[in-house]
Design a protein around this motif. Structure first.
Motif, PDB file in Angstrom:
ATOM      1  N   TYR A 125       0.867  -0.890  -0.189  1.00  0.00           N
ATOM      2  CA  TYR A 125       0.019  -0.382   0.273  1.00  0.00           C
ATOM      3  C   TYR A 125       1.002   1.263  -0.116  1.00  0.00           C
ATOM      4  CZ  TYR A 125      -4.151  -2.042   0.527  1.00  0.00           C
ATOM      5  OH  TYR A 125      -6.029  -2.390   0.395  1.00  0.00           O
ATOM      6  N   ALA A 126       2.111   0.977   0.633  1.00  0.00           N
ATOM      7  CA  ALA A 126       3.067   2.547   1.303  1.00  0.00           C
ATOM      8  C   ALA A 126       3.727   2.398  -0.421  1.00  0.00           C
ATOM      9  CB  ALA A 126       4.100   1.759   1.722  1.00  0.00           C
ATOM     10  N   LEU A 127       4.234   1.428  -1.305  1.00  0.00           N
ATOM     11  CA  LEU A 127       4.683   1.799  -2.762  1.00  0.00           C
ATOM     12  C   LEU A 127       4.034   2.025  -3.607  1.00  0.00           C
ATOM     13  CD1 LEU A 127       7.164   1.628  -4.366  1.00  0.00           C
ATOM     14  CD2 LEU A 127       5.787  -1.182  -5.011  1.00  0.00           C
ATOM     15  N   LEU A 128       2.293   1.740  -3.746  1.00  0.00           N
ATOM     16  CA  LEU A 128       1.217   2.198  -4.471  1.00  0.00           C
ATOM     17  C   LEU A 128       1.026   3.987  -3.724  1.00  0.00           C
ATOM     18  CD1 LEU A 128      -1.227  -0.869  -4.700  1.00  0.00           C
ATOM     19  CD2 LEU A 128       0.582  -0.172  -6.135  1.00  0.00           C
ATOM     20  N   ALA A 129       0.664   4.026  -2.922  1.00  0.00           N
ATOM     21  CA  ALA A 129       0.901   5.371  -2.427  1.00  0.00           C
ATOM     22  C   ALA A 129       1.507   6.332  -3.153  1.00  0.00           C
ATOM     23  CB  ALA A 129       0.906   5.436  -1.010  1.00  0.00           C
ATOM     24  N   GLU A 130       2.404   5.604  -3.071  1.00  0.00           N
ATOM     25  CA  GLU A 130       3.735   6.776  -3.406  1.00  0.00           C
ATOM     26  C   GLU A 130       4.692   6.898  -5.339  1.00  0.00           C
ATOM     27  OE1 GLU A 130       7.343   4.436  -2.132  1.00  0.00           O
ATOM     28  OE2 GLU A 130       7.703   5.447   0.079  1.00  0.00           O
ATOM     29  N   ARG A 131       3.797   5.881  -5.539  1.00  0.00           N
ATOM     30  CA  ARG A 131       3.627   6.109  -7.201  1.00  0.00           C
ATOM     31  C   ARG A 131       2.967   6.641  -7.650  1.00  0.00           C
ATOM     32  NH1 ARG A 131       4.252   0.282 -10.491  1.00  0.00           N
ATOM     33  NH2 ARG A 131       6.258  -0.395  -9.809  1.00  0.00           N
ATOM     34  N   TYR A 132       1.566   7.449  -5.933  1.00  0.00           N
ATOM     35  CA  TYR A 132       0.384   7.624  -6.931  1.00  0.00           C
ATOM     36  C   TYR A 132       0.374   9.395  -6.489  1.00  0.00           C
ATOM     37  CZ  TYR A 132      -4.199   9.756  -6.810  1.00  0.00           C
ATOM     38  OH  TYR A 132      -5.293  10.562  -6.714  1.00  0.00           O
ATOM     39  N   LEU A 137      -0.148   5.548  11.341  1.00  0.00           N
ATOM     40  CA  LEU A 137      -0.922   4.464  11.862  1.00  0.00           C
ATOM     41  C   LEU A 137      -2.332   4.829  11.331  1.00  0.00           C
ATOM     42  CD1 LEU A 137      -1.267   2.178  13.975  1.00  0.00           C
ATOM     43  CD2 LEU A 137      -1.519   3.985  15.783  1.00  0.00           C
ATOM     44  N   LEU A 138      -2.542   6.263  11.046  1.00  0.00           N
ATOM     45  CA  LEU A 138      -4.322   6.638  11.633  1.00  0.00           C
ATOM     46  C   LEU A 138      -4.422   6.546  10.241  1.00  0.00           C
ATOM     47  CD1 LEU A 138      -4.347   9.058  13.941  1.00  0.00           C
ATOM     48  CD2 LEU A 138      -5.633   7.265  13.570  1.00  0.00           C
ATOM     49  N   MET A 139      -3.491   6.467   8.895  1.00  0.00           N
ATOM     50  CA  MET A 139      -3.725   6.068   7.703  1.00  0.00           C
ATOM     51  C   MET A 139      -4.276   4.870   7.706  1.00  0.00           C
ATOM     52  SD  MET A 139      -1.095   8.262   5.754  1.00  0.00           S
ATOM     53  CE  MET A 139      -1.002  10.585   6.182  1.00  0.00           C
ATOM     54  N   CYS A 140      -3.878   3.673   8.201  1.00  0.00           N
ATOM     55  CA  CYS A 140      -4.257   2.638   7.883  1.00  0.00           C
ATOM     56  C   CYS A 140      -5.408   1.529   8.790  1.00  0.00           C
ATOM     57  CB  CYS A 140      -3.109   1.756   8.556  1.00  0.00           C
ATOM     58  SG  CYS A 140      -1.430   2.660   7.790  1.00  0.00           S
ATOM     59  N   SER A 141      -6.561   0.958   7.902  1.00  0.00           N
ATOM     60  CA  SER A 141      -7.690   0.530   8.865  1.00  0.00           C
ATOM     61  C   SER A 141      -7.173   0.001  10.130  1.00  0.00           C
ATOM     62  CB  SER A 141      -8.821  -0.611   7.781  1.00  0.00           C
ATOM     63  OG  SER A 141      -7.453  -1.219   7.086  1.00  0.00           O
ATOM     64  N   PRO A 142      -7.951  -0.598  11.242  1.00  0.00           N
ATOM     65  CA  PRO A 142      -7.527  -1.027  12.462  1.00  0.00           C
ATOM     66  C   PRO A 142      -7.609  -2.661  12.507  1.00  0.00           C
ATOM     67  CG  PRO A 142      -9.693  -0.157  12.752  1.00  0.00           C
ATOM     68  CD  PRO A 142      -9.541   0.147  11.794  1.00  0.00           C
ATOM     69  N   ILE A 143      -7.196  -3.132  13.107  1.00  0.00           N
ATOM     70  CA  ILE A 143      -7.604  -4.684  13.163  1.00  0.00           C
ATOM     71  C   ILE A 143      -8.804  -5.324  14.211  1.00  0.00           C
ATOM     72  CG2 ILE A 143      -6.853  -6.863  14.539  1.00  0.00           C
ATOM     73  CD1 ILE A 143      -5.350  -6.242  12.049  1.00  0.00           C
ATOM     74  N   GLY A 144      -9.663  -5.747  13.692  1.00  0.00           N
ATOM     75  CA  GLY A 144     -11.654  -5.168  14.377  1.00  0.00           C
ATOM     76  C   GLY A 144     -11.952  -7.074  14.307  1.00  0.00           C
ATOM     77  N   VAL A 175     -16.134   3.128  -0.187  1.00  0.00           N
ATOM     78  CA  VAL A 175     -14.574   2.371  -0.945  1.00  0.00           C
ATOM     79  C   VAL A 175     -13.969   1.192  -0.340  1.00  0.00           C
ATOM     80  CG1 VAL A 175     -15.630   3.747  -2.835  1.00  0.00           C
ATOM     81  CG2 VAL A 175     -13.413   4.293  -1.422  1.00  0.00           C
ATOM     82  N   HIS A 176     -12.806   1.083  -0.193  1.00  0.00           N
ATOM     83  CA  HIS A 176     -11.492  -0.285  -0.022  1.00  0.00           C
ATOM     84  C   HIS A 176     -10.868   0.086   0.764  1.00  0.00           C
ATOM     85  CE1 HIS A 176     -11.518  -4.122   2.091  1.00  0.00           C
ATOM     86  NE2 HIS A 176     -10.046  -3.666   1.676  1.00  0.00           N
ATOM     87  N   ASP A 177     -11.852   1.873   1.902  1.00  0.00           N
ATOM     88  CA  ASP A 177     -10.291   2.554   2.179  1.00  0.00           C
ATOM     89  C   ASP A 177      -9.837   2.177   3.615  1.00  0.00           C
ATOM     90  OD1 ASP A 177     -11.853   2.702   3.593  1.00  0.00           O
ATOM     91  OD2 ASP A 177     -11.264   4.487   4.667  1.00  0.00           O
ATOM     92  N   ALA A 178      -8.704   0.436   2.802  1.00  0.00           N
ATOM     93  CA  ALA A 178      -7.703   0.243   3.855  1.00  0.00           C
ATOM     94  C   ALA A 178      -6.402   0.794   4.171  1.00  0.00           C
ATOM     95  CB  ALA A 178      -7.811  -1.279   3.396  1.00  0.00           C
ATOM     96  N   PRO A 222      -4.209   5.862   1.781  1.00  0.00           N
ATOM     97  CA  PRO A 222      -4.296   6.892  -0.395  1.00  0.00           C
ATOM     98  C   PRO A 222      -5.126   6.025  -1.082  1.00  0.00           C
ATOM     99  CG  PRO A 222      -2.293   6.420   0.856  1.00  0.00           C
ATOM    100  CD  PRO A 222      -2.945   5.455   1.965  1.00  0.00           C
ATOM    101  N   ALA A 223      -5.460   4.764  -0.596  1.00  0.00           N
ATOM    102  CA  ALA A 223      -6.304   4.018  -1.447  1.00  0.00           C
ATOM    103  C   ALA A 223      -7.161   4.791  -2.030  1.00  0.00           C
ATOM    104  CB  ALA A 223      -6.648   2.845  -0.753  1.00  0.00           C
ATOM    105  N   GLU A 224      -8.173   5.623  -0.844  1.00  0.00           N
ATOM    106  CA  GLU A 224      -9.222   5.881  -1.355  1.00  0.00           C
ATOM    107  C   GLU A 224      -9.319   7.019  -2.550  1.00  0.00           C
ATOM    108  OE1 GLU A 224     -12.865   7.220   1.814  1.00  0.00           O
ATOM    109  OE2 GLU A 224     -12.864   8.595   0.382  1.00  0.00           O
ATOM    110  N   LEU A 225      -7.908   8.105  -2.511  1.00  0.00           N
ATOM    111  CA  LEU A 225      -7.805   8.889  -3.565  1.00  0.00           C
ATOM    112  C   LEU A 225      -8.347   7.991  -4.731  1.00  0.00           C
ATOM    113  CD1 LEU A 225      -5.632  11.278  -1.701  1.00  0.00           C
ATOM    114  CD2 LEU A 225      -8.427  11.295  -1.652  1.00  0.00           C
ATOM    115  N   GLN A 226      -7.351   7.057  -4.706  1.00  0.00           N
ATOM    116  CA  GLN A 226      -6.704   6.017  -6.268  1.00  0.00           C
ATOM    117  C   GLN A 226      -7.926   5.255  -6.582  1.00  0.00           C
ATOM    118  OE1 GLN A 226      -3.405   3.770  -5.540  1.00  0.00           O
ATOM    119  NE2 GLN A 226      -3.133   4.771  -3.649  1.00  0.00           N
ATOM    120  N   ILE A 227      -9.158   5.254  -5.191  1.00  0.00           N
ATOM    121  CA  ILE A 227     -10.835   4.690  -5.956  1.00  0.00           C
ATOM    122  C   ILE A 227     -11.986   5.370  -6.735  1.00  0.00           C
ATOM    123  CG2 ILE A 227     -12.484   3.304  -5.255  1.00  0.00           C
ATOM    124  CD1 ILE A 227     -10.465   2.256  -2.990  1.00  0.00           C
ATOM    125  N   TYR A 228     -11.413   6.709  -5.946  1.00  0.00           N
ATOM    126  CA  TYR A 228     -11.865   7.626  -6.968  1.00  0.00           C
ATOM    127  C   TYR A 228     -11.878   7.471  -8.615  1.00  0.00           C
ATOM    128  CZ  TYR A 228     -12.582  10.476  -2.180  1.00  0.00           C
ATOM    129  OH  TYR A 228     -12.568  10.576  -0.828  1.00  0.00           O
TER     130      TYR A 228
END
Lengths: 391, 391
Positions: A161-168, A219-226, A283-286, A289-295
């Protein structure tokens, strides 16, 4: 294929419930969905049970649905256990829709349930590590870390996810501040959702000051365990909420459209609507940054326009198309096998005007995007579902 | 629902292949089934992947199908991972049938693949242990061992089969010699099957002299640990082999009909045939005594008549209704998630007259019974499939 409606929908609160077994979570969601539909267990003809990690969390590798649904009065009917990583529940929803749309049955139930919190806190992270192709872990590590193979955070998933965020960031000009703003928006929404795991507002500064997980991810950009469960009852014919489209795609190695893009294209075509018709989306904001890409992948905005689209307020409650009014995976939580159903429970409530303080006024067309696993840079599987208010 | 035909079917040999990954087994079966159908991967619109134990054997808990099918050219299309313990593959077949019968697609693929053999020989047995309700293991132990809870062989699963065998002996008069005779018959059949894990004839004396596993169960009365894959291509419309019925049921706690009986009743009704119409059957002889009980549960003979029915030769090759001409789970092998598809590959070959030395002459109606897991005395899930030769 005939019309299919969502006749009932319910979910448990999401959170960490160490002492609550999976069966209790599942039974609570199923009971709620049946009550909502005005039906009893004897009315259900087929059930689809989605779960992604029980084998590695509790050891219940087999007959997950039969054991989890044991106290619901459903045993006897066919039960299918469906897995597609974090997209398990939307995959199961698709099959339940197919069963009803085809005339195979009048009433089908879909349940997504996951229990990840464990006294051994390493266990859920180890389980999530099985969302990649383990035999090709080396290839994926080379892709993420380069030939030198500098090890990452220990979570290859979050490093992807971090690599994809950097590319984005490179291609769109997005900044860490933009990513933080996604978390701020979704926590703002989640604070209005009684089922959310985290109901606290956060500021951009708080997000940016939270612990670094990997690359630009805090941390607050990542979905939690639950833990949690969500269930929907599907019935043949007209109802307040109709299933207009549901499509899956799996990841490929080539340079063609991503799984999310291909699933969205199919779902839009099936529904006969386009991105401009969507009033509300989950949308799947795991990772934020993924949420912006998903838009962009869903066509809600143009390529590279994700940050500006977010900044415009379009995806906030009150904007043109609120995204993740439930709080999303970031704030509502992400018990992985439950997430796809939880998204659809939220959208069903939105379309019925039952979303309380987070209601999207006048929502008619709703879209859910749910994805899971990584085969490389592409998600292993993506599912897009489109619902419509018919009332 | 429209007519659905089996357009292609293939399987790998079953055996212990320590150095062969799951993906290679799956690819071999898929390639064979597509070639048999005269189709390529691009013709397949949906795929269902059945597996029961990969999470506990190799750690690949999620996206099992996406990873196992990676080299088949199938990635891109929707792939659903389906689990139902030892009935995983027949459950997946049912869903593939539904997808084609409903008009959702023209061509669907179903694959069952399992890799159980492992350098750590305890691992497959531990994985199989997840076929019961782990949270209620205590209840099940009390049921099997009584209040005093004398521990059994270490395999609760085999101890359940042993208890059911003992009860069956009481009510039918069956003896250990009858059970041995089932193994003799199925090994005789398996010796004719190039895909069988064990291709050696055995005698009643050899079976009775083999190591005691639990109660009346001897080693040669128990299906072995093994690896393998099987695949079928389903297409809309007429073909040489038509799907006439497919039905599932899950286990219940009450005293009503067993899951197998309920699934059989539904499948017979759907197919419009009865037990007397069946020319050949593959049934779930995970332990030899089960085969006799299944004769009765399927209505192939009357209650308590299993031993006499076997002794009559009716279920041997050359008899009125040969059962397990493939060798069954006892001799062909039982890679659990592959078994349901392997049964249907065998029956497809029987109905096409391609079963070589084990051909059932003139077979027109074929039945497969596949079951999985235990919720108590009842199997957690059972699936019955009926095929017909239309040529």
């Amino acid at each position: 294929m005939r019309d299919v409606s969502v006749a009932g929908a319910a979910m448990t609160p999401f959170g960490k419930f160490l002492d609550t077994p999976l069966r209790s979570l599942a039974a609570q969601a199923v009971g709620g969905a049946l009550e909502d539909a005005g039906l009893g267990p004897a009315d259900v003809e087929l059930a689809f049970f989605a779960n992604a990690t029980a084998g590695l969390i509790t050891g219940q590798e087999m007959i997950r649905g039969e054991t989890a649904l044991r106290e619901t009065g459903l045993l006897g009917i066919p039960i299918f256990n469906v897995e597609n990583a974090c997209a398990s529940a939307s995959s199961a929803f698709h099959l339940a829709w197919m069963a009803v749309a085809s005339g195979q049955c009048e009433t089908a139930l879909v349940v997504g349930a996951e229990k990840m919190a464990h006294a051994d806190r390493k266990r859920p992270f180890a389980a999530l590590g099985a969302g990649i192709d383990l035999e090709r872990r080396g290839d994926l590590e080379t892709f993420v870390y380069g030939e030198d193979g500098t090890p990452g955070t220990g979570s290859l998933f979050m490093d992807i996810y971090a690599l994809l965020a950097e590319r984005y960031m490179e291609r769109s000009g997005a900044t860490e501040r933009d990513f933080a703003q996604v978390a701020v928006k979704n926590h703002h929404h989640g604070a209005l959702n009684p089922h959310a795991q985290y109901r606290d507002e956060v500021t951009v500064e708080e997000v940016l000051a939270s612990r670094t997980i990997s690359g630009p991810l805090k941390l607050l950009m990542c979905s939690p365990i639950g833990d949690g469960a969500a269930a929907l009852v599907l019935r043949a014919g007209d109802g307040a909420v109709k299933v207009r489209g549901t499509a899956l795609a799996t990841g490929r190695d080539d340079d063609g459209p991503l799984a999310v893009e291909r699933a969205a294209e199919k779902a839009y075509a099936q529904a006969g609507v386009g991105p401009g018709d969507v009033d509300v989306a989950e949308v799947h904001d795991a990772a934020a940054p993924a949420e912006l890409q998903i838009y962009e992948e869903l066509g809600l905005c143009g390529e590279g326009e994700g940050p500006a689209f977010l900044a415009s307020g379009a995806t906030m409650l009150g904007g043109r198309i609120p995204v993740n009014p439930s709080g999303g995976l970031l704030s509502k939580g992400h018990p992985v096998g439950a997430t796809g159903c939880a998204q659809l429970v939220e959208l069903t409530d939105q379309l019925r005007g039952r979303a309380g303080a987070r209601q999207v006024q006048g929502a008619r067309i709703a879209l859910a995007e749910n994805a899971g696993g990584f085969l490389g840079p592409d998600q292993a599987v993506a599912c897009v579902t489109i619902l419509e208010a018919t009332g």
